[in-house]
Design a protein around this motif. Structure first.
Motif, PDB file in Angstrom:
ATOM      1  N   THR A  87       0.839  -1.195   0.000  1.00 31.06           N
ATOM      2  CA  THR A  87       0.000   0.000   0.000  1.00 31.06           C
ATOM      3  C   THR A  87       0.877   1.249   0.000  1.00 31.06           C
ATOM      4  O   THR A  87       1.945   1.258   0.612  1.00 31.06           O
ATOM      5  N   ARG A  88       0.416   2.304  -0.659  1.00 28.97           N
ATOM      6  CA  ARG A  88       1.180   3.560  -0.676  1.00 28.97           C
ATOM      7  C   ARG A  88       1.263   4.158   0.726  1.00 28.97           C
ATOM      8  O   ARG A  88       0.474   3.813   1.612  1.00 28.97           O
ATOM      9  N   GLY A 118      -1.919   5.768   2.153  1.00 27.29           N
ATOM     10  CA  GLY A 118      -3.139   5.026   1.847  1.00 27.29           C
ATOM     11  C   GLY A 118      -3.922   4.680   3.099  1.00 27.29           C
ATOM     12  O   GLY A 118      -3.583   5.076   4.211  1.00 27.29           O
TER      13      GLY A 118
END
Length: 94
Positions: A26-27, A30
């Protein structure tokens, strides 16, 4: 893999971070699986949800280097070895 890492928020030049559990793919900013604490580098304020952090670490979550240093200062890793003997609900480190 689940990682414990910092999520940046706040204004420009006045940033703060939340310590969160996130999927490693995940960024950075996020949606987290769970928010576990707060870190403010400007005044070195830290608030941690110790039982939730211990639970995530026992499940195999891997902290990033910065989060590992924060948790080491708060003596969280000593409680991971103790297992279910976690009594405090939050910890504040100055």
């Amino acid at each position: 893999m689940i990682k414990l890492r910092l999520k940046r928020y706040g204004k420009k030049r006045e940033t703060s971070y939340r310590i969160v559990a996130m999927n490693s793919s995940t960024r950075r900013d996020g949606r987290p699986l769970e928010e576990l604490g707060y870190y403010n580098p400007r005044n070195n304020e830290t608030r941690l949800d110790v039982p939730a952090i211990v639970k995530r670490l026992q499940e195999g979550a891997q902290p990033t280097d910065t989060v590992r240093d924060i948790l080491r200062k708060a003596h969280v890793f000593e409680q991971v070895g103790a297992g279910a003997n976690v009594e405090s609900s939050t910890a504040t480190v100055s």
